[in-house]
Design an enzyme around this catalytic site. Structure first.
Site, PDB file in Angstrom:
ATOM      1  N   PRO A  40      25.691 -40.068  52.686  1.00  0.00           N
ATOM      2  CA  PRO A  40      26.096 -39.257  53.724  1.00  0.00           C
ATOM      3  C   PRO A  40      27.288 -38.426  53.524  1.00  0.00           C
ATOM      4  CG  PRO A  40      25.984 -41.378  54.670  1.00  0.00           C
ATOM      5  CD  PRO A  40      25.742 -41.652  53.227  1.00  0.00           C
ATOM      6  N   GLU A  41      27.229 -37.113  53.633  1.00  0.00           N
ATOM      7  CA  GLU A  41      28.284 -36.091  53.287  1.00  0.00           C
ATOM      8  C   GLU A  41      28.983 -35.816  54.482  1.00  0.00           C
ATOM      9  OE1 GLU A  41      27.228 -32.891  50.583  1.00  0.00           O
ATOM     10  OE2 GLU A  41      25.685 -34.146  49.403  1.00  0.00           O
TER      11      GLU A  41
END
Length: 285
Positions: free
Chosen positions: A2-3
């Site tokens: 996840p960014e």
């Protein structure tokens, strides 16, 4: 992994279920993550109201009314699922369900992490500034993240200029936090900047273009619900959709959407980088 847009999406999904609610108790089943889950997490949190749920970089910060904060990083595969007590049987556990945060409303926030690269930490609110001291400003902070601040960052007065490749500067998160591998590749492509370009060789016009593009891409990804990659899901279990907008990321040998040249992949700082060799001219060629 996840960014920033994914963590923003998760945070926004969790917020209405958690803010101003009281933590009834926390159940830790498997404490081993990147760092062991604090043994006093339940003791510090039990019976305490949640003041706010925010994001800093790629971390979700749950601030409690007793001036403690729970910091969640999702690593490669961590995710939170919201379980409504009247809809889901909380005893139906899955493998790698590390932790349950049970609220006074009956809602359960369940943290699952198959690869265990995420972390759940506990800090006093007074310690947060020091905890995040190595992070750059948020990418949407226009007073701190702009073309002139970029020039000052890569060409600091009286100090050595930053000659690192621009992709690496974006990934380090010291100029602006949260521009991870996906969005670095995409913004460099749209800006027509080769990922190996020395950071200090950009002029102020190129810097402005790049910053505007990565800000817009991050905003678009947040609106779309993030990027669904491998194990990533939103807090309600649904998938994000920004992956369908990728121009170069993960598209090795596929034709460039602009010039039809096959997209190439290289390795930079042990991470894959995708780019168009025609639209993004190599500064060394």
């Amino acid at each position: 992994m996840p960014e920033l847009p994914e963590v923003e999406t998760i945070t926004a999904g969790v917020r209405p279920h958690l803010e101003k609610k009281i933590i009834d108790h926390i159940v830790v089943r498997f404490p081993k993550l990147r760092y062991p889950i604090p043994t006093n997490l339940n003791e510090v949190s039990q019976g305490v109201s949640v003041r706010s749920v925010t994001r800093r970089g790629k971390a979700m910060v749950i601030t409690l009314e007793n001036d403690h904060a729970i910091i969640i990083r999702f690593g490669m595969s961590g995710r939170i699922t919201i379980l409504e007590n009247n809809k889901t049987n909380p005893t139906e556990l899955k493998k790698h369900d590390h932790l349950d945060m049970v609220l006074n409303t009956g809602t359960i926030l369940r943290y699952n992490d198959a690869r265990r690269f995420g972390s759940i930490e506990l800090r006093e609110v007074a310690q947060l500034k020091d905890y995040f001291k190595n992070m750059g400003p948020e990418p949407f902070d226009h007073e701190k993240v702009n073309a002139q601040s970029y020039m000052d960052f890569v060409k600091p007065h009286g100090k050595k200029e930053k000659t690192k490749e621009i992709k690496q500067i974006l990934m380090e998160g010291k100029f602006a936090v949260g521009v991870g591998n996906i969005y670095a590749c995409e913004s460099l492509f749209i800006s027509k900047i080769h990922p190996k370009t020395p950071a200090n060789s950009l002029d102020i016009t190129q810097a402005k273009t790049l910053i505007t593009n990565f800000q817009n891409i991050l905003k678009d990804a947040i609106k779309a619900g993030g990027s669904t990659l491998k194990d990533y899901k939103k807090s309600d279990g649904s998938l994000g959709y920004f992956q369908h907008s990728f121009k170069v990321y993960g598209k090795e040998n596929q034709p460039c959407t602009i010039c039809q040249t096959p997209i190439k992949r290289i390795t930079q700082a042990q991470r894959s980088t995708w780019y168009c060799p025609t639209c993004q001219k190599d500064p060394n060629s």
